[in-house]
Every structure is written in C-alpha cells, then in structure tokens.
Design an enzyme around this catalytic site. Structure first.
Site, PDB file in Angstrom:
ATOM      1  N   GLY A 142       0.807  -1.225   0.000  1.00 41.06           N
ATOM      2  CA  GLY A 142       0.000   0.000   0.000  1.00 41.06           C
ATOM      3  C   GLY A 142       0.831   1.261   0.000  1.00 41.06           C
ATOM      4  N   ASP A 160      -7.136  -0.515   6.379  1.00 47.39           N
ATOM      5  CA  ASP A 160      -7.568  -1.684   7.153  1.00 47.39           C
ATOM      6  C   ASP A 160      -6.378  -2.631   7.255  1.00 47.39           C
ATOM      7  OD1 ASP A 160      -9.869  -4.463   6.409  1.00 47.39           O
ATOM      8  OD2 ASP A 160      -8.761  -3.903   8.240  1.00 47.39           O
TER       9      ASP A 160
HETATM   10  N1  SAM Z   1      -8.814  -5.818  11.120  1.00 52.65           N
HETATM   11  C1  SAM Z   1      -7.446  -6.288  11.131  1.00 52.65           C
HETATM   12  C2  SAM Z   1      -6.646  -5.557  12.188  1.00 52.65           C
HETATM   13  O1  SAM Z   1      -7.116  -4.529  12.697  1.00 52.65           O
HETATM   14  O2  SAM Z   1      -5.536  -6.060  12.489  1.00 52.65           O
HETATM   15  C3  SAM Z   1      -6.840  -6.116   9.753  1.00 52.65           C
HETATM   16  C4  SAM Z   1      -7.445  -7.082   8.788  1.00 52.65           C
HETATM   17  S1  SAM Z   1      -6.712  -7.222   7.227  1.00 52.65           S
HETATM   18  C5  SAM Z   1      -6.631  -8.951   7.119  1.00 52.65           C
HETATM   19  C6  SAM Z   1      -5.055  -6.692   7.451  1.00 52.65           C
HETATM   20  C7  SAM Z   1      -4.316  -6.777   6.119  1.00 52.65           C
HETATM   21  O3  SAM Z   1      -3.278  -5.803   6.040  1.00 52.65           O
HETATM   22  C8  SAM Z   1      -3.619  -8.124   5.862  1.00 52.65           C
HETATM   23  O4  SAM Z   1      -4.311  -8.841   4.872  1.00 52.65           O
HETATM   24  C9  SAM Z   1      -2.189  -7.742   5.432  1.00 52.65           C
HETATM   25  O5  SAM Z   1      -1.711  -8.542   4.370  1.00 52.65           O
HETATM   26  C10 SAM Z   1      -2.401  -6.289   5.033  1.00 52.65           C
HETATM   27  N2  SAM Z   1      -1.182  -5.463   4.998  1.00 52.65           N
HETATM   28  C11 SAM Z   1      -0.198  -5.372   5.930  1.00 52.65           C
HETATM   29  N3  SAM Z   1       0.763  -4.512   5.509  1.00 52.65           N
HETATM   30  C12 SAM Z   1       0.371  -4.041   4.284  1.00 52.65           C
HETATM   31  C13 SAM Z   1       0.923  -3.120   3.346  1.00 52.65           C
HETATM   32  N4  SAM Z   1       2.099  -2.510   3.581  1.00 52.65           N
HETATM   33  N5  SAM Z   1       0.231  -2.868   2.210  1.00 52.65           N
HETATM   34  C14 SAM Z   1      -0.954  -3.481   1.965  1.00 52.65           C
HETATM   35  N6  SAM Z   1      -1.541  -4.372   2.812  1.00 52.65           N
HETATM   36  C15 SAM Z   1      -0.867  -4.641   3.961  1.00 52.65           C
END
Ligand code: SAM
Length: 286
Positions: A142, A160
C-alpha cells in the site's frame, strides 16, 4: 483455571492481558511470503482468522469492525465515489464499502494475495462482493501504491491494516500519510484502524495524530467501538480531513440507509464520536 489445548490464546505480554477462544480444530495453516496465515474452527465464534498469531476476525463478531471502519467515513463524505482500501485482504471491508450506491470504484490493495485466497475458501460471506464490477483487487504494498497514485484520485481512503509492525509499519508513517493527503480530493477523507484507546492512547494513537497533522490534515477525530477479539476489546478508527467538521455527517442518509448492518446506525455513529474523558485532550484536539 489452566487452559487446555482446546483453547486458542493470543497473549499481550506488554499489557498483562490475553484473549482466548475455545477451538475444535485447525482448518488451515500456511506461511505466505509475508506472514503466517491460520484458520481455526471455534466452538461459539465461527471460524477464526489469524495473521502471525494475531486475531484478525471471527465469523461471529467481525461486523463491528468492518461496519465502524466503513460507514462513518462514507456517511461523513458528501458523495463518496472513488474509494481506496489499503489492506483489507479478508474483503469484509470491501463488502461494506460496496453497499453504498454512490461508490463507483472500490480499489483494494493488500500486500498478500494469499489472505484473500484463504478468505475465499474459509470466509465466503466476506468475499461475496468481490465480483462486483466496481471492485478492483490489487496485490501490492500500500505504501508503494499510494506513492504512485495520481493527485486527487480518491474521495475516501480506508486503511484496514494489521498492527503497525512488519509490512504494515509504513502505513502509519509520515511519507504514507503525505501521499494519502495528495491522493485525496479537497473534500477527501482518510480513516485508519488506530488500535485501542485504553492500551495505545499515548503511543500509537498519539503518534498517528501527529503524522496526520504533519501531513496537513486539519481535522482529526477518533471513533471508538467494541471488537471482542482485539486486545482489550475496545478499538478505534481515526478519521482525518482537509477542513470540514468531521463531527457532522449525512445523518438523514445514515438513518435512512437502504442496506443492512448489525452494529452501525446513525445513533451509534453519533455516539462513537463522543470522546471518553481520559481521551478528550487528544481526540478533540481538532
Ligand atoms: N482488522 C485487522 C486488524 O485490525 O488487524 C486487519 C485485517 S486485514 C486482514 C489486514 C491486512 O493488512 C492483511 O491482509 C495484510 O496482508 C495487510 N497489509 C499489511 N501490511 C500491508 C501493506 N504494507 N500494504 C498493503 N496491505 C498490507
């Protein structure tokens, strides 16, 4: 009472707290290029999704989080059309965003495609809207995506993400927030999951306010709401904008919403904006 092996426990050593769910069996485990992904079946909470051992969601209670991260910001924006979700790999957030008829494009950028593929297999109720023609699922960092996003290309950005460690750390940093400011239109809004008011007020929340203000956001507010499975059970979403009063929202539209929710409604939205006394200094530092 000693917990036997039929319990999953997520300890939070630093706060002397832990969260446990009674489980029946492990349904899935894999190590993606980014994190350990596990799915358990529980006795009372449906299926449980973990990333690196941290609770992401259960089928029984994820609605409070997905609804309170999506609907307040969308009903605060005057007419949200182009929405960006950073993270959100389980797709529950995308499903809530697409309930808004004004939304014409919902781009979801999660760094780990495996999270979405596991969600498709074990949480099909969350990925039910993935085929909506307005949805665009990308698998990228992201931070990098936003760096290249054209100026003024989104009305709302929803972050998120997992906790601010590992791949998600950059999503709480100044560069990311400056890119978000640039990618948002003048009446654009960003909302970010901002951890727990009772655990993180003087750390993650205070730092996030500084990063949002440093990026130029004039208005910042925090809404709090329950998430049973997250540390302390008391969670928050911090919203920032370039000028409009974020305590005002399309109350009539929210009250007349044409779609189902289980937690969010206009009164809950209004109530979630109220700052607990110990948070007032930070939360109402408009
Ligand atoms: N509700 C959850 C929480 O508060 O911890 C988050 C749910 S969602 C599954 C979190 C997502 O963030 C994961 O699928 C992970 O792969 C994604 N994520 C972590 N770092 C990221 C980044 N730098 N760019 C995009 N997605 C990312």
């Amino acid at each position: 009472m000693a917990l036997d092996e039929s319990w999953f426990t997520e300890p939070m050593e630093s706060e002397g707290t832990a969260f446990s769910l009674k489980i029946t069996r492990k349904l899935h485990e894999e190590r993606s290029p980014f994190q350990l992904i596990e799915v358990y079946e529980t006795t009372h909470w449906g299926r449980l999704l973990l990333l690196d051992g941290a609770v992401m969601l259960t089928q029984r209670d994820n609605f409070t989080y997905h609804e309170m991260m999506a609907h307040p910001v969308l009903f605060t924006h005057p007419n949200p059309r182009d929405v960006l979700i950073i993270g959100g790999g389980d797709c529950g957030m995308l499903r809530e965003v697409l309930k808004h008829d004004s939304v014409q494009r919902a781009v979801q950028v999660d760094i780990d495609e495996r999270v979405t593929r596991v969600a498709e297999q074990f949480f099909p109720e969350l990925t039910a809207s993935n085929d909506d023609p307005r949805a665009e699922l990308l698998f990228d960092d992201g931070v990098a995506y936003l760096k290249n996003a054209p100026a003024g290309s989104f009305d709302v950005i929803i972050v998120d993400s997992t906790d601010p460690v590992g791949p998600a750390a950059g999503l709480f940093g100044p560069e990311f927030m400056q890119d978000a400011y640039r990618a948002l239109r003048d009446d654009g809004l960003i909302v970010q999951q901002s951890e727990s008011p009772i655990l993180h007020l003087d750390s993650i929340l205070k730092e996030l306010y500084g990063v949002m203000r440093g990026a130029g956001f004039k208005k910042v507010v925090t809404l709090s709401y329950p998430v049973v499975g997250y540390p302390s059970g008391w969670w928050s979403a911090t919203m920032a904008g370039k000028g409009a009063d974020l305590t005002r929202f399309r109350e009539e539209d929210a009250a007349a919403k044409p779609f189902e929710t289980l937690y969010y409604n206009a009164a809950i939205h209004r109530g979630a904006l109220a700052a607990p006394e110990f948070c007032k200094k930070l939360f109402t530092d408009q």
